[in-house]
Design a protein around this motif. Structure first.
Motif, short mmCIF file in Angstrom:
data_model
loop_
_atom_site.label_atom_id
_atom_site.label_comp_id
_atom_site.label_asym_id
_atom_site.label_seq_id
_atom_site.Cartn_x
_atom_site.Cartn_y
_atom_site.Cartn_z
N PRO A 142 -14.32 32.28 -8.90
CA PRO A 142 -13.23 32.90 -8.12
C PRO A 142 -13.32 34.42 -8.18
CG PRO A 142 -12.38 31.18 -9.56
CD PRO A 142 -13.82 31.39 -9.94
N LEU A 143 -12.98 35.07 -7.08
CA LEU A 143 -12.84 36.51 -7.08
C LEU A 143 -11.57 36.83 -7.87
CD1 LEU A 143 -13.53 39.40 -5.97
CD2 LEU A 143 -11.92 38.87 -4.12
N THR A 144 -11.67 37.71 -8.85
CA THR A 144 -10.52 38.13 -9.65
C THR A 144 -10.52 39.64 -9.72
OG1 THR A 144 -10.65 36.09 -10.95
CG2 THR A 144 -9.36 37.90 -11.88
N VAL A 145 -9.45 40.26 -9.18
CA VAL A 145 -9.37 41.71 -9.10
C VAL A 145 -7.94 42.16 -9.39
CG1 VAL A 145 -11.30 41.99 -7.48
CG2 VAL A 145 -9.00 41.60 -6.60
N PRO A 146 -7.77 43.41 -9.87
CA PRO A 146 -6.42 43.93 -10.09
C PRO A 146 -5.77 44.35 -8.77
CG PRO A 146 -8.04 45.58 -10.69
CD PRO A 146 -8.80 44.35 -10.31
N VAL A 147 -4.47 44.10 -8.64
CA VAL A 147 -3.72 44.49 -7.44
C VAL A 147 -2.31 44.91 -7.80
CG1 VAL A 147 -4.98 42.98 -5.83
CG2 VAL A 147 -2.92 42.13 -6.94
N TRP A 148 -1.74 45.76 -6.96
CA TRP A 148 -0.32 46.03 -6.99
C TRP A 148 0.36 44.94 -6.16
CZ3 TRP A 148 0.05 51.92 -5.40
CH2 TRP A 148 -0.41 52.70 -6.45
N TYR A 149 1.58 44.60 -6.52
CA TYR A 149 2.32 43.58 -5.78
C TYR A 149 3.79 43.98 -5.72
CZ TYR A 149 4.08 42.06 -10.29
OH TYR A 149 4.70 42.04 -11.52
N GLU A 164 9.16 43.35 -12.56
CA GLU A 164 8.78 44.63 -13.16
C GLU A 164 7.44 45.10 -12.58
OE1 GLU A 164 8.69 43.73 -17.35
OE2 GLU A 164 10.85 43.33 -17.40
N PRO A 165 7.18 46.40 -12.57
CA PRO A 165 5.96 46.91 -11.93
C PRO A 165 4.70 46.81 -12.80
CG PRO A 165 7.27 48.73 -12.71
CD PRO A 165 8.07 47.48 -12.97
N HIS A 166 4.23 45.60 -13.01
CA HIS A 166 2.98 45.37 -13.72
C HIS A 166 1.83 45.32 -12.71
CE1 HIS A 166 5.27 44.32 -17.30
NE2 HIS A 166 5.99 43.51 -16.55
N VAL A 167 0.62 45.55 -13.15
CA VAL A 167 -0.55 45.32 -12.32
C VAL A 167 -0.93 43.86 -12.49
CG1 VAL A 167 -2.98 45.91 -11.95
CG2 VAL A 167 -1.32 47.71 -12.50
N ALA A 168 -1.19 43.18 -11.38
CA ALA A 168 -1.53 41.76 -11.42
C ALA A 168 -3.04 41.57 -11.31
CB ALA A 168 -0.85 41.02 -10.27
N LEU A 220 -1.69 34.95 -8.78
CA LEU A 220 -1.49 36.24 -9.44
C LEU A 220 -1.16 35.96 -10.89
CD1 LEU A 220 0.74 38.18 -6.89
CD2 LEU A 220 -1.71 38.44 -7.26
N MET A 221 -1.78 36.71 -11.80
CA MET A 221 -1.48 36.60 -13.23
C MET A 221 -1.09 37.98 -13.70
SD MET A 221 -2.03 36.83 -16.67
CE MET A 221 -3.56 37.69 -16.75
N ILE A 222 0.08 38.06 -14.33
CA ILE A 222 0.63 39.32 -14.79
C ILE A 222 0.86 39.20 -16.29
CG2 ILE A 222 2.59 40.90 -14.60
CD1 ILE A 222 1.91 38.44 -11.83
N ASP A 223 0.43 40.22 -17.07
CA ASP A 223 0.64 40.14 -18.50
C ASP A 223 1.00 41.50 -19.07
OD1 ASP A 223 -1.86 41.36 -18.28
OD2 ASP A 223 -2.72 40.28 -19.96
N ARG A 224 1.42 41.48 -20.31
CA ARG A 224 1.68 42.71 -21.08
C ARG A 224 1.39 42.38 -22.54
NH1 ARG A 224 8.23 42.41 -21.60
NH2 ARG A 224 8.15 41.18 -23.50
#
Length: 141
Positions: free
Chosen positions: A30-37, A14-18, A67-71
């Motif tokens: 650690p560098l932690t940033v939002p990305v599209w995947y 599903e199209p979540h932001v990771a 990558l961590m994806i949540d909702r």
């Protein structure tokens, strides 16, 4: 409750932001940033990022990332996937269209792609091979 393989792969598709995390070196968190995947069940995952960007450089150096994806609706659910970066290749127009169409309304894709190609500079596609998964559905609160 942990998700089944099918559930976690479908959720990841599903199209979540990771949130991307990668080792940032000595003395740094650690560098932690939002990305599209982009992901299709059973396959590898790819991200699109600027050539020479901090993400690109750190992933190349570390050789792996997470990558961590949540909702939070309709239930609190997450999937975290970690593995090696198996390839870093130049991005194409087709890659940019594909990732943009995953996240933007159809009528916005062409304009965004045109803007990105004119203003964002060269980009790369970094592909992650999933090795380790952590997932859960915590239910509704």
């Amino acid at each position: 409750m942990a998700l089944s393989r099918e559930e976690r792969e479908q959720f990841l598709a599903e199209p979540h932001v990771a949130a991307l995390s990668v080792d940032a070196g000595d003395g740094r968190a650690p560098l932690t940033v939002p990305v599209w995947y982009q992901y299709a069940p059973g396959g590898d995952i790819w991200i699109h990022t600027g050539k020479g960007s901090r993400k690109h450089q750190l992933i190349e150096k570390a050789g792996r990332f997470t990558l961590m994806i949540d909702r939070v609706e309709p239930t609190v659910r997450y999937v975290s996937v970690e593995g090696p970066a198996i390839s870093i290749v130049p991005s194409t127009h087709e890659h940019l269209v594909e990732i943009s169409a995953r996240y933007l309304p159809a009528e916005k894709v062409e304009g965004y792609v045109e803007f990105a190609e004119k203003n964002h500079g060269e980009a790369v596609i970094i592909t992650l091979r999933p090795e380790h998964w952590v997932s859960s559905d915590l239910g509704a609160f």
